[in-house]
Scaffold this motif. Structure first.
Motif, PDB file in Angstrom:
ATOM      1  N   ASP A  55       0.804  -1.229   0.000  1.00 15.50           N
ATOM      2  CA  ASP A  55       0.000   0.000   0.000  1.00 15.50           C
ATOM      3  C   ASP A  55       0.834   1.275   0.000  1.00 15.50           C
ATOM      4  O   ASP A  55       0.289   2.371   0.022  1.00 15.50           O
ATOM      5  N   PHE A  56       2.155   1.149  -0.060  1.00 14.38           N
ATOM      6  CA  PHE A  56       3.005   2.328   0.068  1.00 14.38           C
ATOM      7  C   PHE A  56       2.823   3.299  -1.089  1.00 14.38           C
ATOM      8  O   PHE A  56       2.724   4.511  -0.885  1.00 14.38           O
ATOM      9  N   ALA A  61       0.949   8.476  -3.175  1.00 15.33           N
ATOM     10  CA  ALA A  61       0.115   9.220  -4.130  1.00 15.33           C
ATOM     11  C   ALA A  61      -0.888  10.096  -3.386  1.00 15.33           C
ATOM     12  O   ALA A  61      -1.136  11.246  -3.782  1.00 15.33           O
ATOM     13  N   SER A  62      -1.446   9.585  -2.310  1.00 20.51           N
ATOM     14  CA  SER A  62      -2.385  10.353  -1.508  1.00 20.51           C
ATOM     15  C   SER A  62      -1.704  11.569  -0.881  1.00 20.51           C
ATOM     16  O   SER A  62      -2.265  12.673  -0.859  1.00 20.51           O
ATOM     17  N   GLU A  68      -0.600  18.902  -3.412  1.00 16.89           N
ATOM     18  CA  GLU A  68      -1.118  19.675  -4.550  1.00 16.89           C
ATOM     19  C   GLU A  68      -2.342  20.497  -4.139  1.00 16.89           C
ATOM     20  O   GLU A  68      -2.480  21.654  -4.556  1.00 16.89           O
ATOM     21  N   ARG A  69      -3.228  19.921  -3.314  1.00 18.43           N
ATOM     22  CA  ARG A  69      -4.399  20.673  -2.833  1.00 18.43           C
ATOM     23  C   ARG A  69      -3.970  21.875  -1.996  1.00 18.43           C
ATOM     24  O   ARG A  69      -4.497  22.981  -2.148  1.00 18.43           O
TER      25      ARG A  69
END
Length: 105
Positions: A55-56, A61-62, A68-69
């Motif tokens: 899951d890394f 990516a999250s 970016e937000r």
């Protein structure tokens, strides 16, 4: 092990319990390497181990999406202050200064 280029290195200070430090020092001595080299190998192993977790990549990516937000929100705030006359962004320069008020994670 990748060698640092042009002095682009960071210093990492950690607190290690006495017993673990004694073991670490002994292992490094038996491998005929310095504590610094042993610590660098340990950090590299940790990073490589984490990168191999299933899951890394999704977690990275999250985190990138969140960055970016936040950047978009800050950009909007600056544009709100200056309107169409917002100052042009200049490329960020690397710095050797430390952040005040907290340790790196």
């Amino acid at each position: 092990m990748a060698e640092p280029r042009n002095g682009n290195v960071k210093t990492l200070g950690i607190k290690v319990p006495d017993g673990l430090h004694a073991q670490f020092a002994l292992v490094a001595q038996l491998d005929n390497i310095s504590l610094g080299d042993a610590a660098l190998r340990a950090v590299e192993l940790y990073v490589n181990t984490k990168k191999a977790e299933p899951d890394f990549a999704a977690r990275a990516a999250s985190a990138l999406e969140e960055i970016e937000r936040e950047a978009a929100a800050r950009r909007g705030a600056i544009q709100g202050l200056f309107g169409d006359e917002a100052p042009a962004a200049e490329p960020a320069e690397q710095t050797t200064s430390r952040r005040q008020g907290g340790a790196a994670k």
